[in-house]
Design an enzyme around this catalytic site. Sequence first.
Site: not given
Length: 506
Positions: A25, A172-173, A248, A307, A356
């Site tokens: 990103e 995204n999200e 996460y 992710e 990432q």
Amino acid sequence: MAKLVINNENKKSTIAPEIYGHFSEHLGRCIYEGLYVGENSDIPNVNGMRKDVVEALREMKVPVLRWPGGCFADEYHWMDGIGPKEKRKKMINTHWGGVVEDNSFGTHEFFELCRQLGCKTYVNANVGSGTVREMSEWVEYMTFNGVSPMADLRKENGHEEPWVVDYLGVGNENWGCGGNMRPQFYADEYRRYQTYVRNYNGNKPIAKICCGANVDDYHWTKEVLDTCFDHTPEHFHGFMDGLSLHYYTLPETEDDWNFKGSATDFTEEVFYQTLKRSYFMEELINKHGAIMDTYDPDKKIGMMIDEWGIWTDVEPGTNPGFLYQQNTMRDALVAGMNLNIFNKHSDRVKMACIAQMINVLQSVMLTDGEKMIKTPTYYVFKMYRHHQGATLLDSSLVGNGTVGSEKNELPKVFESVSEDADGVITITLTNNSLESAEDVEIQLTKDGASYKVCEAVFVSGKMNAYNTFENPEVVKEEEFKDFNRTPNGITVKLPACSVVSIRIKK
């Protein structure tokens, strides 16, 4: 002694190589300084891409790369990142650090990076602040091989032939930074946007990925699928090829995102708490997968966990918006556990992208000027690369103990097993114990005595051991020798706090 029973006659799903994918990103020093230094840099590069980084990533066998975000994707306008670099628009990266984004890394640079890596491409389109036309024209720019305004523009900018877009994320999200949408609203937007993802290359259609849930938001998964399946063609495959999931591992956070815990300074209790929280991935896959099964019993829609990884506090003295964190043996165990879990769910999980790739969150490499180091997580991905495209074998652990205590209790050993086209079996294991080694008897149900170890490697160390630019090999891949053959397989002694890969063949 634990026993790992491998039924090498029971071949299951193919482990998609994309499970070992990565995410890059426009965030902190991931793109700039990490992957891309520009053509005029003193740091050795090929068309602006760091040679040392690309070579290490190729050795690790990166299968797919996701770009340009993340939250950045839903404020990214692709036309700002094409054409002569001196004329490209500059913008403020409002999500990540408030720094100036000069757009010197754009569409052409991304495809050049993927060419050098030899990996598939995953482009995330802007739904949050973009338009259907903007996305549709980007697809045309990237993939159309005829006469059209966007194809002509691509040629004017120096690339005659179209590229291949393997995967396209429609937003995204969108439940959060991508527009704070309700699931039904997003699902209708998905239906509209995906209509205009034209497959100009009929031989290689673009796989379309729908924005899935944040962690355990099962309501989002159900409502998005319910809305998408309402009044859709019978040939639903191709309308949606994947549904994303983001999770996460936050070592210490309860409700305060401003305190997640240090990447390197933590207690044994926090170590086990981290692993237990990472183990939650198993439950997430099972529960979201059960909802997906209701609408897609044949598992044609892949679960794309694009992710995942540890998210800790940033390193002291660094820009909090850059999300730069160190990487320890704890990270290695989190990576090993999750990759084993993904392998064992490869009938549904078709992609996973660790967050990432470099210099951000749980990265596989860190850079400082011309210096580059590999993290413990790098070595786990390198050790596990043989699973890519292999066939999952049925395996189970008998007599596996637990580590941690009470709410932090979890299995001591995690494993997955696969067989490649050449008949080589890869066994990957984590020993999550800080206190003790673990003896494991590996038993094959057929021809166990005829198999020999052809390669065995491991990483191990103290729970907070990590590599620095001054000491880059505190944690590294080493040859594993602590095994013995038996009539039905082999026995191994897994060191405490370790990740081990053993390959056997007849």
